[in-house]
Design a protein around this motif. Structure first.
Motif, PDB file in Angstrom:
ATOM      1  N   MET A   1       0.824  -1.212   0.000  1.00 51.96           N
ATOM      2  CA  MET A   1       0.000   0.000   0.000  1.00 51.96           C
ATOM      3  C   MET A   1       0.856   1.259   0.000  1.00 51.96           C
ATOM      4  N   PHE A   2       1.980   1.203   0.709  1.00 53.77           N
ATOM      5  CA  PHE A   2       2.903   2.329   0.706  1.00 53.77           C
ATOM      6  C   PHE A   2       4.090   1.987  -0.179  1.00 53.77           C
ATOM      7  N   GLY A   3       4.371   2.863  -1.122  1.00 52.93           N
ATOM      8  CA  GLY A   3       5.456   2.606  -2.058  1.00 52.93           C
ATOM      9  C   GLY A   3       6.763   3.250  -1.684  1.00 52.93           C
ATOM     10  N   LEU A   4       6.747   4.155  -0.691  1.00 51.46           N
ATOM     11  CA  LEU A   4       7.965   4.867  -0.321  1.00 51.46           C
ATOM     12  C   LEU A   4       7.804   5.427   1.087  1.00 51.46           C
ATOM     13  N   VAL A   5       8.857   5.297   1.892  1.00 53.21           N
ATOM     14  CA  VAL A   5       8.867   5.856   3.250  1.00 53.21           C
ATOM     15  C   VAL A   5      10.067   6.788   3.363  1.00 53.21           C
ATOM     16  N   GLY A   6       9.809   8.021   3.806  1.00 57.04           N
ATOM     17  CA  GLY A   6      10.877   8.997   3.987  1.00 57.04           C
ATOM     18  C   GLY A   6      11.226   9.163   5.457  1.00 57.04           C
ATOM     19  N   PHE A   7      12.497   9.417   5.701  1.00 54.51           N
ATOM     20  CA  PHE A   7      12.970   9.704   7.059  1.00 54.51           C
ATOM     21  C   PHE A   7      13.639  11.067   7.073  1.00 54.51           C
ATOM     22  N   ASP A   8      13.356  11.829   8.120  1.00 58.14           N
ATOM     23  CA  ASP A   8      14.083  13.054   8.412  1.00 58.14           C
ATOM     24  C   ASP A   8      15.446  12.681   8.991  1.00 58.14           C
ATOM     25  N   GLY A   9      16.381  13.664   9.022  1.00 54.57           N
ATOM     26  CA  GLY A   9      17.694  13.413   9.586  1.00 54.57           C
ATOM     27  C   GLY A   9      17.853  13.933  11.005  1.00 54.57           C
ATOM     28  N   ASP A  10      17.961  15.260  11.164  1.00 54.38           N
ATOM     29  CA  ASP A  10      18.221  15.863  12.472  1.00 54.38           C
ATOM     30  C   ASP A  10      17.117  15.538  13.473  1.00 54.38           C
ATOM     31  N   ASP A  11      17.509  14.967  14.606  1.00 49.10           N
ATOM     32  CA  ASP A  11      16.628  14.651  15.731  1.00 49.10           C
ATOM     33  C   ASP A  11      15.586  13.585  15.395  1.00 49.10           C
ATOM     34  N   THR A  12      15.770  12.927  14.251  1.00 45.52           N
ATOM     35  CA  THR A  12      14.998  11.735  13.917  1.00 45.52           C
ATOM     36  C   THR A  12      15.936  10.539  13.790  1.00 45.52           C
ATOM     37  N   LEU A  13      17.018  10.729  13.043  1.00 43.87           N
ATOM     38  CA  LEU A  13      18.050   9.696  12.943  1.00 43.87           C
ATOM     39  C   LEU A  13      19.173   9.934  13.946  1.00 43.87           C
ATOM     40  N   TRP A  14      19.589  11.198  14.069  1.00 45.97           N
ATOM     41  CA  TRP A  14      20.705  11.541  14.946  1.00 45.97           C
ATOM     42  C   TRP A  14      20.366  12.767  15.783  1.00 45.97           C
ATOM     43  N   HIS A  15      21.054  12.913  16.897  1.00 43.59           N
ATOM     44  CA  HIS A  15      20.846  14.054  17.789  1.00 43.59           C
ATOM     45  C   HIS A  15      21.383  15.334  17.143  1.00 43.59           C
ATOM     46  N   SER A  16      20.660  16.433  17.327  1.00 44.72           N
ATOM     47  CA  SER A  16      21.084  17.705  16.749  1.00 44.72           C
ATOM     48  C   SER A  16      20.743  18.898  17.642  1.00 44.72           C
TER      49      SER A  16
ATOM     50  N   TYR B   1       8.447  18.131  -1.359  1.00 43.17           N
ATOM     51  CA  TYR B   1       8.027  16.739  -1.323  1.00 43.17           C
ATOM     52  C   TYR B   1       7.405  16.315  -2.655  1.00 43.17           C
ATOM     53  N   ALA B   2       6.656  17.218  -3.291  1.00 45.67           N
ATOM     54  CA  ALA B   2       6.051  16.887  -4.582  1.00 45.67           C
ATOM     55  C   ALA B   2       7.134  16.610  -5.618  1.00 45.67           C
TER      56      ALA B   2
ATOM     57  N   ALA C   1       2.639   8.485  -6.180  1.00 43.94           N
ATOM     58  CA  ALA C   1       1.497   9.289  -5.734  1.00 43.94           C
ATOM     59  C   ALA C   1       1.671   9.626  -4.253  1.00 43.94           C
ATOM     60  N   PRO C   2       1.317  10.844  -3.825  1.00 37.44           N
ATOM     61  CA  PRO C   2       1.430  11.197  -2.400  1.00 37.44           C
ATOM     62  C   PRO C   2       0.706  10.231  -1.481  1.00 37.44           C
ATOM     63  N   SER C   3      -0.390   9.645  -1.940  1.00 34.28           N
ATOM     64  CA  SER C   3      -1.168   8.726  -1.108  1.00 34.28           C
ATOM     65  C   SER C   3      -0.403   7.449  -0.784  1.00 34.28           C
ATOM     66  N   ARG C   4       0.728   7.221  -1.455  1.00 34.15           N
ATOM     67  CA  ARG C   4       1.529   6.023  -1.204  1.00 34.15           C
ATOM     68  C   ARG C   4       2.840   6.362  -0.497  1.00 34.15           C
ATOM     69  N   PHE C   5       2.921   7.583   0.035  1.00 38.46           N
ATOM     70  CA  PHE C   5       4.151   8.040   0.694  1.00 38.46           C
ATOM     71  C   PHE C   5       3.902   8.303   2.166  1.00 38.46           C
ATOM     72  N   VAL C   6       4.845   7.883   3.006  1.00 39.61           N
ATOM     73  CA  VAL C   6       4.815   8.154   4.446  1.00 39.61           C
ATOM     74  C   VAL C   6       6.114   8.855   4.822  1.00 39.61           C
ATOM     75  N   MET C   7       6.013   9.917   5.608  1.00 40.41           N
ATOM     76  CA  MET C   7       7.195  10.630   6.093  1.00 40.41           C
ATOM     77  C   MET C   7       7.308  10.455   7.598  1.00 40.41           C
ATOM     78  N   VAL C   8       8.510  10.093   8.057  1.00 37.90           N
ATOM     79  CA  VAL C   8       8.789   9.912   9.483  1.00 37.90           C
ATOM     80  C   VAL C   8       9.688  11.045   9.944  1.00 37.90           C
TER      81      VAL C   8
ATOM     82  N   LEU D   1       1.035  15.679   4.685  1.00 34.41           N
ATOM     83  CA  LEU D   1      -0.396  15.491   4.876  1.00 34.41           C
ATOM     84  C   LEU D   1      -1.196  16.349   3.908  1.00 34.41           C
ATOM     85  N   ARG D   2      -0.744  17.567   3.681  1.00 34.36           N
ATOM     86  CA  ARG D   2      -1.475  18.467   2.785  1.00 34.36           C
ATOM     87  C   ARG D   2      -1.421  17.983   1.339  1.00 34.36           C
ATOM     88  N   LEU D   3      -0.383  17.227   1.010  1.00 33.42           N
ATOM     89  CA  LEU D   3      -0.312  16.643  -0.335  1.00 33.42           C
ATOM     90  C   LEU D   3      -1.200  15.411  -0.478  1.00 33.42           C
ATOM     91  N   GLY D   4      -1.664  14.868   0.651  1.00 30.02           N
ATOM     92  CA  GLY D   4      -2.452  13.646   0.626  1.00 30.02           C
ATOM     93  C   GLY D   4      -1.685  12.423   1.058  1.00 30.02           C
TER      94      GLY D   4
END
Length: 239
Positions: free
Chosen positions: A1-16, A157-158, A167-174, A186-189
């Motif tokens: 259902m989800f074709g792509l997952v994005g991760f942030d860097g600062d304070d998500t992967l590593w301390h900043s 993001y677009a 499609a935005p509906s298949r993307f998740v951002m962490v 979220l605003r992109l769908g």
């Protein structure tokens, strides 16, 4: 259902942010030699200067350092000495040179997600500094693509999704920032997994997430909960 997952860097992967907070405390001590901090409104004036300068200097330690110098000169009526200006510049250099320390459990979490979905890193800030963090973090091999951007908004993001024909509906951002990581997606769908960090820059606290967005996002407290949050979101799609 989800074709792509994005991760942030600062304070998500590593301390900043903690390094920036430590620099702000040292900055306060320097300026406190010249003015009464109780009356100066130092933090508010520094934040206002940083926000005003983002369009010129961008995000990160370099822009923060220039904004600290500008704020110190203004608050002290240009009385601050050259030696203290030099100390402020040193605060910025120290941030640029700090070690990259991963959040506990984040590698296992990204590996678990990558077994189920293609993953990308979308991080913003100074190009040189972010590139150095990516090299040092030991996670680069897990990502299909690494995007270092000057701003995280819907158009950014677009563009990334367009390059993946996703499609935005298949993307998740962490990420840890509602303003930069969650709201634009979220605003992109798309969908979001919010993992708040224990301290957040005041600029990133401002966001426009609305109650209607709640079904498209999940919140976690630690990296180990990220795969479960994605499962929860998949269940919502199926439902």
């Amino acid at each position: 259902m989800f074709g792509l997952v994005g991760f942030d860097g600062d304070d998500t992967l590593w301390h900043s942010e903690g390094y920036f907070r430590a620099a702000h405390a040292e900055f306060e001590a320097i300026v406190g030699k010249y003015v009464d901090l109780a009356d100066a409104g130092l933090h508010e004036k520094l934040l206002a200067t940083e926000q005003r300068n983002i369009k010129l200097f961008g995000y990160g330690a370099k822009g923060m350092t220039l904004s600290m110098v500008e704020t110190a000169i203004a608050l002290t009526g240009e009385r601050i000495g050259a030696a203290d200006i030099h100390r402020i510049v040193g605060l910025g250099k120290a941030i640029l040179e700090h070690p990259v320390e991963l959040l506990p459990g984040i590698r296992a979490a990204v590996e678990a997600v990558a077994r189920e979905h293609p993953v990308v890193l979308v991080t913003k800030g100074d190009l040189f500094h972010q590139e150095a963090k990516v090299r040092a973090c030991g996670l680069a091999d897990l990502f299909r693509r690494i995007e270092i951007v000057s701003e995280k908004n819907a158009s950014t993001y677009a563009r990334v999704l367009g390059e993946f024909s996703m499609a935005p509906s298949r993307f998740v951002m962490v990420g840890n920032s509602l303003r930069s990581d969650i709201e634009p997606v979220l605003r992109l769908g798309g969908w979001g997994v919010y993992m708040p960090y224990h301290v957040t820059w005041a600029h990133e606290m401002e966001h426009g997430i609305e109650p209607g967005h709640a079904p498209r996002m999940a919140s976690v407290e630690v990296p180990a909960q990220i795969p479960g949050a994605l499962s929860e979101l998949r269940a919502r799609v199926a439902g």
